[in-house]
Design a protein around this motif. Structure first.
Motif, mmCIF file in Angstrom:
data_model
loop_
_atom_site.group_PDB
_atom_site.id
_atom_site.type_symbol
_atom_site.label_atom_id
_atom_site.label_comp_id
_atom_site.label_asym_id
_atom_site.label_seq_id
_atom_site.Cartn_x
_atom_site.Cartn_y
_atom_site.Cartn_z
ATOM 1 N N SER A 170 39.788 25.405 37.152
ATOM 2 C CA SER A 170 38.618 26.015 36.520
ATOM 3 C C SER A 170 38.030 27.119 37.392
ATOM 4 O O SER A 170 37.667 28.193 36.885
ATOM 5 C CB SER A 170 37.554 24.959 36.248
ATOM 6 N N ALA A 171 37.924 26.874 38.684
ATOM 7 C CA ALA A 171 37.375 27.881 39.595
ATOM 8 C C ALA A 171 38.251 29.129 39.621
ATOM 9 O O ALA A 171 37.741 30.250 39.597
ATOM 10 C CB ALA A 171 37.234 27.300 40.996
ATOM 11 N N CYS A 172 39.570 28.939 39.622
ATOM 12 C CA CYS A 172 40.483 30.090 39.622
ATOM 13 C C CYS A 172 40.392 30.884 38.326
ATOM 14 O O CYS A 172 40.329 32.120 38.345
ATOM 15 C CB CYS A 172 41.915 29.634 39.862
ATOM 16 N N ILE A 173 40.366 30.197 37.203
ATOM 17 C CA ILE A 173 40.288 30.872 35.899
ATOM 18 C C ILE A 173 38.983 31.651 35.776
ATOM 19 O O ILE A 173 38.976 32.823 35.374
ATOM 20 C CB ILE A 173 40.451 29.855 34.756
ATOM 21 N N PHE A 174 37.877 31.019 36.129
ATOM 22 C CA PHE A 174 36.597 31.706 35.992
ATOM 23 C C PHE A 174 36.431 32.824 37.027
ATOM 24 O O PHE A 174 35.745 33.809 36.756
ATOM 25 C CB PHE A 174 35.434 30.710 36.071
ATOM 26 N N THR A 175 37.083 32.712 38.167
ATOM 27 C CA THR A 175 37.050 33.804 39.140
ATOM 28 C C THR A 175 37.810 35.010 38.618
ATOM 29 O O THR A 175 37.350 36.147 38.757
ATOM 30 C CB THR A 175 37.631 33.349 40.490
ATOM 31 N N VAL A 176 38.958 34.776 38.010
ATOM 32 C CA VAL A 176 39.719 35.886 37.416
ATOM 33 C C VAL A 176 38.924 36.525 36.277
ATOM 34 O O VAL A 176 38.865 37.757 36.153
ATOM 35 C CB VAL A 176 41.101 35.394 36.931
ATOM 36 N N LEU A 177 38.286 35.704 35.446
ATOM 37 C CA LEU A 177 37.435 36.241 34.377
ATOM 38 C C LEU A 177 36.255 37.020 34.948
ATOM 39 O O LEU A 177 35.865 38.062 34.395
ATOM 40 C CB LEU A 177 36.916 35.107 33.489
ATOM 41 N N ALA A 178 35.694 36.534 36.037
ATOM 42 C CA ALA A 178 34.572 37.228 36.668
ATOM 43 C C ALA A 178 34.990 38.598 37.183
ATOM 44 O O ALA A 178 34.273 39.589 37.004
ATOM 45 C CB ALA A 178 34.017 36.378 37.808
ATOM 46 N N ILE A 217 30.874 34.358 36.375
ATOM 47 C CA ILE A 217 30.577 34.329 37.814
ATOM 48 C C ILE A 217 29.833 33.044 38.155
ATOM 49 O O ILE A 217 30.161 32.360 39.130
ATOM 50 C CB ILE A 217 29.757 35.573 38.224
ATOM 51 N N GLY A 218 28.832 32.708 37.345
ATOM 52 C CA GLY A 218 28.078 31.477 37.589
ATOM 53 C C GLY A 218 28.937 30.235 37.480
ATOM 54 O O GLY A 218 28.849 29.330 38.317
ATOM 55 N N LEU A 219 29.781 30.196 36.459
ATOM 56 C CA LEU A 219 30.672 29.037 36.295
ATOM 57 C C LEU A 219 31.681 28.944 37.430
ATOM 58 O O LEU A 219 31.984 27.847 37.914
ATOM 59 C CB LEU A 219 31.378 29.120 34.945
ATOM 60 N N ALA A 220 32.185 30.084 37.884
ATOM 61 C CA ALA A 220 33.134 30.069 39.002
ATOM 62 C C ALA A 220 32.449 29.598 40.281
ATOM 63 O O ALA A 220 33.053 28.861 41.078
ATOM 64 C CB ALA A 220 33.729 31.464 39.202
ATOM 65 N N ILE A 221 31.196 29.989 40.472
ATOM 66 C CA ILE A 221 30.470 29.530 41.661
ATOM 67 C C ILE A 221 30.232 28.025 41.592
ATOM 68 O O ILE A 221 30.405 27.308 42.588
ATOM 69 C CB ILE A 221 29.147 30.310 41.817
ATOM 70 N N VAL A 222 29.868 27.519 40.412
ATOM 71 C CA VAL A 222 29.634 26.079 40.260
ATOM 72 C C VAL A 222 30.919 25.293 40.541
ATOM 73 O O VAL A 222 30.910 24.330 41.317
ATOM 74 C CB VAL A 222 29.091 25.760 38.844
ATOM 75 N N PHE A 223 32.020 25.712 39.919
ATOM 76 C CA PHE A 223 33.281 25.000 40.144
ATOM 77 C C PHE A 223 33.774 25.180 41.581
ATOM 78 O O PHE A 223 34.390 24.287 42.152
ATOM 79 C CB PHE A 223 34.344 25.444 39.147
ATOM 80 N N GLY A 224 33.506 26.341 42.174
ATOM 81 C CA GLY A 224 33.881 26.555 43.561
ATOM 82 C C GLY A 224 33.107 25.653 44.511
ATOM 83 O O GLY A 224 33.662 25.120 45.473
ATOM 84 N N ILE A 232 37.201 31.291 49.784
ATOM 85 C CA ILE A 232 37.686 32.592 49.315
ATOM 86 C C ILE A 232 37.206 32.846 47.896
ATOM 87 O O ILE A 232 36.723 33.940 47.564
ATOM 88 C CB ILE A 232 39.225 32.670 49.405
ATOM 89 N N LEU A 233 37.328 31.839 47.027
ATOM 90 C CA LEU A 233 36.882 31.988 45.638
ATOM 91 C C LEU A 233 35.381 32.240 45.565
ATOM 92 O O LEU A 233 34.920 33.087 44.783
ATOM 93 C CB LEU A 233 37.249 30.747 44.822
ATOM 94 N N LEU A 234 34.608 31.542 46.376
ATOM 95 C CA LEU A 234 33.156 31.741 46.381
ATOM 96 C C LEU A 234 32.789 33.133 46.888
ATOM 97 O O LEU A 234 31.879 33.777 46.338
ATOM 98 C CB LEU A 234 32.474 30.670 47.231
ATOM 99 N N SER A 235 33.486 33.611 47.896
ATOM 100 C CA SER A 235 33.180 34.947 48.405
ATOM 101 C C SER A 235 33.543 36.022 47.386
ATOM 102 O O SER A 235 32.820 37.018 47.243
ATOM 103 C CB SER A 235 33.887 35.197 49.737
ATOM 104 N N ILE A 236 34.635 35.827 46.666
ATOM 105 C CA ILE A 236 35.008 36.774 45.613
ATOM 106 C C ILE A 236 33.935 36.785 44.523
ATOM 107 O O ILE A 236 33.545 37.851 44.038
ATOM 108 C CB ILE A 236 36.395 36.424 45.026
ATOM 109 N N CYS A 237 33.436 35.611 44.158
ATOM 110 C CA CYS A 237 32.396 35.533 43.127
ATOM 111 C C CYS A 237 31.097 36.190 43.576
ATOM 112 O O CYS A 237 30.429 36.861 42.783
ATOM 113 C CB CYS A 237 32.137 34.081 42.746
ATOM 114 N N VAL A 238 30.753 36.008 44.838
ATOM 115 C CA VAL A 238 29.540 36.654 45.356
ATOM 116 C C VAL A 238 29.706 38.173 45.350
ATOM 117 O O VAL A 238 28.787 38.910 44.965
ATOM 118 C CB VAL A 238 29.213 36.126 46.768
ATOM 119 N N LEU A 239 30.868 38.658 45.738
ATOM 120 C CA LEU A 239 31.123 40.099 45.701
ATOM 121 C C LEU A 239 31.069 40.640 44.279
ATOM 122 O O LEU A 239 30.536 41.727 44.039
ATOM 123 C CB LEU A 239 32.478 40.411 46.335
#
Length: 107
Positions: free
Chosen positions: A8-16, A32-39, A56-63
């Motif tokens: 879920s974190a990977c999918i939502f990060t790619v969508l973000a 972005i919010g969903l990726a941060i939650v799952f991350g 790494i996933l969280l830093s990508i989402c923050v960026l």
């Protein structure tokens, strides 16, 4: 459960990333919010050496969120008035009126 959070974190990060690059403005904050939650959930479930990917996933989402926020606040969309088109439109209407008057005069 950890695999579900990872996928879920990977999918939502790619969508973000995708939505932050495309002109969807603030709609990108949803994945972005969903990726941060799952991350964060994945980071909590991971131990030791396995915490590298969630970070790494969280830093990508923050960026991505900083990029979307900057794009929303700094770039202004302006609609410029096309005066040339307006003049041509008025001239076309006047020519059409003249043609109609000529046709009426011939009858």
């Amino acid at each position: 459960m950890k695999k579900l959070f990872l996928i879920s974190a990977c999918i939502f990060t790619v969508l973000a990333i995708t939505l932050s690059v495309l002109p969807f403005d603030t709609l990108a904050f949803l994945p972005i919010g969903l990726a941060i939650v799952f991350g964060l959930l994945l980071l909590k479930k991971s131990e030791g050496q396995q915490k590298k990917l969630p970070k790494i996933l969280l830093s990508i989402c923050v960026l991505c969120s900083v990029f979307v926020l900057g794009k929303t606040l700094l770039i202004k969309d302006e609609v410029a008035k096309d005066t040339q088109f307006e003049k041509e439109k008025i001239e076309t209407k006047q020519e059409a009126k003249k043609e109609l008057e000529e046709i009426e005069g011939l009858e």
